[in-house]
Design a protein around this motif. Structure first.
Motif, PDB file in Angstrom:
ATOM      1  N   ALA A   1       0.833  -1.066   0.134  1.00  0.00           N
ATOM      2  CA  ALA A   1       0.045  -0.006  -0.158  1.00  0.00           C
ATOM      3  C   ALA A   1       0.909   1.149  -0.158  1.00  0.00           C
ATOM      4  O   ALA A   1       1.848   1.111   0.645  1.00  0.00           O
ATOM      5  CB  ALA A   1      -1.069   0.056   1.280  1.00  0.00           C
ATOM      6  N   ALA A   2       0.467   2.446  -0.548  1.00  0.00           N
ATOM      7  CA  ALA A   2       1.103   3.652  -0.681  1.00  0.00           C
ATOM      8  C   ALA A   2      -0.204   4.715  -0.523  1.00  0.00           C
ATOM      9  O   ALA A   2      -1.101   4.494  -0.324  1.00  0.00           O
ATOM     10  CB  ALA A   2       1.504   3.982  -2.078  1.00  0.00           C
ATOM     11  N   PRO A   3       0.681   6.168   0.046  1.00  0.00           N
ATOM     12  CA  PRO A   3      -0.332   6.920   0.484  1.00  0.00           C
ATOM     13  C   PRO A   3      -1.044   7.278  -0.657  1.00  0.00           C
ATOM     14  O   PRO A   3      -0.691   7.066  -1.846  1.00  0.00           O
ATOM     15  CB  PRO A   3       0.773   7.991   0.882  1.00  0.00           C
TER      16      PRO A   3
ATOM     17  N   ARG B   1      -4.010   5.818   6.960  1.00  0.00           N
ATOM     18  CA  ARG B   1      -3.845   6.266   5.506  1.00  0.00           C
ATOM     19  C   ARG B   1      -4.652   7.312   5.063  1.00  0.00           C
ATOM     20  O   ARG B   1      -4.042   8.196   4.121  1.00  0.00           O
ATOM     21  CB  ARG B   1      -4.155   5.212   4.531  1.00  0.00           C
TER      22      ARG B   1
ATOM     23  N   TYR C   1       4.497   0.180   9.339  1.00  0.00           N
ATOM     24  CA  TYR C   1       3.699   0.705   8.304  1.00  0.00           C
ATOM     25  C   TYR C   1       3.150  -0.928   7.526  1.00  0.00           C
ATOM     26  O   TYR C   1       3.555  -1.815   7.226  1.00  0.00           O
ATOM     27  CB  TYR C   1       4.497   1.083   7.301  1.00  0.00           C
TER      28      TYR C   1
ATOM     29  N   GLY D   1      -1.801   0.655   4.534  1.00  0.00           N
ATOM     30  CA  GLY D   1      -1.547   2.144   4.270  1.00  0.00           C
ATOM     31  C   GLY D   1      -1.319   2.762   5.752  1.00  0.00           C
ATOM     32  O   GLY D   1      -0.860   3.960   5.729  1.00  0.00           O
ATOM     33  N   ASP D   2      -1.909   2.387   6.736  1.00  0.00           N
ATOM     34  CA  ASP D   2      -1.885   2.681   8.159  1.00  0.00           C
ATOM     35  C   ASP D   2      -0.497   2.721   8.657  1.00  0.00           C
ATOM     36  O   ASP D   2       0.335   1.841   8.270  1.00  0.00           O
ATOM     37  CB  ASP D   2      -2.736   2.324   8.998  1.00  0.00           C
TER      38      ASP D   2
END
Length: 274
Positions: free
Chosen positions: A7-9, A35, A217, A237-238
Motif C-alpha cells: 500500500a502507498a499513501p 492512510r 507501516y 497504508g496505516d
C-alpha cells in the motif's frame, strides 16, 4: 496465494461531503496515523530533492520515540536527489512500495522495483532518481548510527523481499512469520527493518513489552492491534509509532494476509547520559 502487494499513501483531498472522523490517535505511548490522513496538504517538501514530496510519519521527540525518523516518499518522473541525507552519521533503509527507483550507492547503480529493499550505511555517498514515467513511492527510515569501538560500519545491502528468507515463528505452523533483510546476529547493525506476515487468524499471543521503539507501516490486509490499553483496527497504508515499553499484541483480521514493515532499534546498550 497471490503475490505481495504494498500500500502507498493516497494523496489527494477528501470530498467536502465526507465525515470528519477517522482513526487517527496520538497518546503518550503510541500514535496511529491512518492512510486517510496522508493527503496533499500535509505533505512536506525537502531541500535538495527535486519533484518530491514526503509524508513524515515519525521523528525523534523528547519524551516519546527518539531513535528514528520515517517518511513515506513520492518522487515524480525525473525527480530525486543527489544529496538525499542532510546529517552526518545517518544511515538509511529504503523499501519500494510501487514504481521503480534508481539507486546509486558509491559507484554501484541499482534498480529497485516494488518489494525492493536497500540499506545504506552511514558516511556513504548515495543518490536516488525516478527514471520512469510514473511516480515511485517508497519508505525511507533514517537513524543516527551508534558506533561501537572495534566494530566497522555495516556493508550496503540491496535485495528484494522475494530473495530474503521468511522465518516462521516457533510453534505457529507458519501463521506468524518474519522476513529479515539483515542477519540478526550481525552486531554491526543497530537497527532492523523486517516484514512481519500473519495468516488470517494469526496472532501475537502475549503483550510484548520491550525497550525497542517501533515504526509499523501496514503493507497489506487488515488486523487489530493492542496498543497499551486500547484495541485499534488498522489496514493497508496505516502507520503505527510506538515508544519503548508500550505493550503491544495483534491478530490478523482476514480474509487475506496481514503484513507490515517493522522498524526497531537493536544491539546497543541504553545510553545513561544524554
Amino acid at each position: 496465494m497471490t503475490g505481495p502487494t504494498y500500500a502507498a499513501p493516497p494523496g489527494g483531498l477528501p470530498q467536502q461531503s465526507e465525515r470528519l472522523s477517522d482513526r487517527a490517535l496520538f497518546t503518550d505511548a503510541f500514535a496511529v496515523i491512518p492512510r486517510g490522513v496522508m493527503r496533499d496538504i500535509v505533505a512536506s517538501r525537502l531541500p535538495l530533492w527535486d519533484d518530491t514530496r514526503a509524508w513524515i510519519l515519525a521523528r525523534p521527540m523528547t519524551g516519546f520515540a527518539e531513535t528514528f525518523a520515517q517518511y513515506a516518499m513520492e518522487v515524480a518522473p525525473g525527480g530525486g536527489s543527489d544529496r538525499p541525507e542532510p546529517e552526518p552519521g545517518a544511515q538509511a533503509a529504503l523499501f519500494v512500495l510501487d514504481g521503480e527507483l534508481a539507486l546509486s550507492i558509491g559507484q554501484q547503480d541499482h534498480r529497485l522495483s516494488a518489494g525492493g529493499f536497500a540499506y545504506v550505511p552511514p558516511e556513504t555517498d548515495w543518490r536516488v532518481r525516478n527514471l520512469g514515467d510514473q511516480p515511485v513511492r517508497f519508505m525511507w527510515i533514517r537513524k543516527a548510527y551508534e558506533p561501537v569501538s572495534g566494530l566497522p560500519y555495516p556493508d550496503p545491502i540491496v535485495t528484494h523481499e522475494q530473495d530474503a528468507t521468511s522465518v516462521a515463528m516457533p510453534d505457529t505452523d507458519g501463521a506468524w512469520a518474519t522476513t529479515r533483510f539483515v542477519d540478526p546476529d550481525d552486531l554491526r547493525h543497530d537497527m532492523h527493518v523486517n516484514i512481519v506476515t500473519f495468516a488470517p487468524g494469526g496472532v501475537i499471543p502475549f503483550m510484548e513489552t520491550h525497550v525497542m521503539e517501533h515504526g509499523l507501516y501496514v503493507l497489506e490486509g487488515k488486523g487489530v492491534y493492542r496498543l497499551n490499553d486500547r484495541w485499534v483496527e488498522v489496514e493497508a497504508g496505516d502507520f503505527m509509532w510506538l515508544r519503548a515499553f508500550c505493550p503491544q499484541a495483534c491478530y490478523a483480521g482476514g480474509p487475506g494476509r496481514f503484513r507490515y514493515l517493522l522498524y526497531k532499534d537493536v544491539n546497543r546498550h541504553p545510553r545513561l547520559r544524554p
